[in-house]
Design a protein around this motif. Structure first.
Motif, PDB file in Angstrom:
ATOM      1  N   TYR A  24       0.836  -1.204   0.000  1.00 19.01           N
ATOM      2  CA  TYR A  24       0.000   0.000   0.000  1.00 19.01           C
ATOM      3  C   TYR A  24       0.870   1.252   0.000  1.00 19.01           C
ATOM      4  CZ  TYR A  24      -3.004   3.751   1.577  1.00 19.01           C
ATOM      5  OH  TYR A  24      -3.656   4.959   1.672  1.00 19.01           O
ATOM      6  N   ASP A  28       0.791   3.992  -2.914  1.00 22.50           N
ATOM      7  CA  ASP A  28       0.428   5.371  -2.587  1.00 22.50           C
ATOM      8  C   ASP A  28       1.519   6.330  -3.070  1.00 22.50           C
ATOM      9  OD1 ASP A  28      -1.438   7.193  -1.243  1.00 22.50           O
ATOM     10  OD2 ASP A  28       0.210   7.542   0.165  1.00 22.50           O
ATOM     11  N   GLN A 158      -4.927   3.520  -7.848  1.00 29.76           N
ATOM     12  CA  GLN A 158      -5.813   3.886  -6.747  1.00 29.76           C
ATOM     13  C   GLN A 158      -6.728   2.722  -6.379  1.00 29.76           C
ATOM     14  OE1 GLN A 158      -5.985   7.144  -5.097  1.00 29.76           O
ATOM     15  NE2 GLN A 158      -6.940   5.704  -3.693  1.00 29.76           N
ATOM     16  N   LYS A 159      -7.190   2.006  -7.391  1.00 37.15           N
ATOM     17  CA  LYS A 159      -8.077   0.859  -7.160  1.00 37.15           C
ATOM     18  C   LYS A 159      -7.355  -0.231  -6.374  1.00 37.15           C
ATOM     19  CE  LYS A 159     -11.259  -2.209  -9.638  1.00 37.15           C
ATOM     20  NZ  LYS A 159     -11.755  -2.615 -10.978  1.00 37.15           N
ATOM     21  N   ASN A 162      -6.722   1.005  -2.794  1.00 37.85           N
ATOM     22  CA  ASN A 162      -7.958   0.944  -2.005  1.00 37.85           C
ATOM     23  C   ASN A 162      -8.276  -0.480  -1.572  1.00 37.85           C
ATOM     24  OD1 ASN A 162      -8.383   3.676  -2.141  1.00 37.85           O
ATOM     25  ND2 ASN A 162      -9.794   3.590  -3.872  1.00 37.85           N
ATOM     26  N   LYS A 165      -5.945  -1.176   1.312  1.00 32.48           N
ATOM     27  CA  LYS A 165      -6.269  -0.375   2.491  1.00 32.48           C
ATOM     28  C   LYS A 165      -7.600  -0.774   3.127  1.00 32.48           C
ATOM     29  CE  LYS A 165      -6.999   4.420   3.946  1.00 32.48           C
ATOM     30  NZ  LYS A 165      -7.080   5.831   3.491  1.00 32.48           N
ATOM     31  N   ASN A 166      -8.605  -1.014   2.290  1.00 33.67           N
ATOM     32  CA  ASN A 166      -9.966  -1.227   2.801  1.00 33.67           C
ATOM     33  C   ASN A 166     -10.369  -2.692   2.945  1.00 33.67           C
ATOM     34  OD1 ASN A 166     -10.369   1.610   2.811  1.00 33.67           O
ATOM     35  ND2 ASN A 166     -10.913   1.559   0.636  1.00 33.67           N
TER      36      ASN A 166
END
Length: 205
Positions: A24, A28, A158-159, A162, A165-166
């Motif tokens: 991540y 980022d 970004q996908k 995410n 991260k999520n």
């Protein structure tokens, strides 16, 4: 599906969690670099568009004057004599793994496709200005294509970020905590069991 609470699985869960966090962080960082690169290109594109608009206006003004000076038919015939631009070459540079095009073109001043007889300085001016437009259009095409490629990769990055991260990081944080709690509970039960056995042995004595 929850992992079986063993020490081996705890190590696996911790390692996976560490990899997810590292991944991540890298994604980022990549996203931020790509966004910065894209914003710089967008600023450059705006400047080139403004320059193209100014030079186009100048070029068409000179062309209109040439039409008046030597006639539209003559200008049109001269236009057909101009060689098609075929010196374009596309190479690529890499920005964080994204292939960005570099459009090369022979910028050497070519000899006019017409003689000096029956022509005017307004035609020369129009030719020079439209050559400038051609160069700027090449630069703008390079930048716009680069922006499109960067934007597409930023979206994909970004996908993936995410998802880590999520989904992945919370999952393995929960998995690690679950296994640690289960192992600690197992250790407490084992400790209590040993205490009972020890007490029973002492009682028999």
């Amino acid at each position: 599906m929850a992992m079986v609470p063993t020490k081996g699985n705890l190590i696996i869960a911790k390692n996976t969690l560490s990899l997810c966090k590292t991944g991540y962080g890298l994604l980022d960082k990549k996203r931020n670099i790509l966004i910065r690169e894209m914003m710089n290109l967008i600023d450059a594109a705006k400047k080139i568009q403004e320059e193209i608009e100014t030079i186009f206006t100048s070029a068409y003004s000179a062309l209109q004057q040439a039409n008046v000076d030597i006639g539209i038919d003559t200008v049109e015939k001269i236009g057909f004599a101009v060689d098609v631009e075929n010196s374009l070459e596309v190479k690529f540079r890499s920005v964080m793994g994204v292939e960005i095009p570099i459009v090369l073109m022979d910028d050497k001043q070519k000899k006019p496709a017409y003689g000096m007889r029956n022509t005017t300085s307004s035609l020369d001016e129009a030719v020079l200005r439209f050559n400038d437009v051609k160069k700027l259009t090449r630069m703008l095409a390079e930048i716009e294509n680069s922006v499109y490629r960067l934007a597409d990769n930023i979206k994909k990055t970004q996908k993936r970020a995410n998802a880590l991260k999520n989904i992945m990081i919370p999952r393995y944080e929960a998995e690690t905590k679950h296994i640690q709690n289960a192992l600690e509970e197992k250790d407490r039960e084992e400790f209590s069991r040993l205490k009972v056995i020890k007490a029973q042995k002492e009682k028999k004595k």
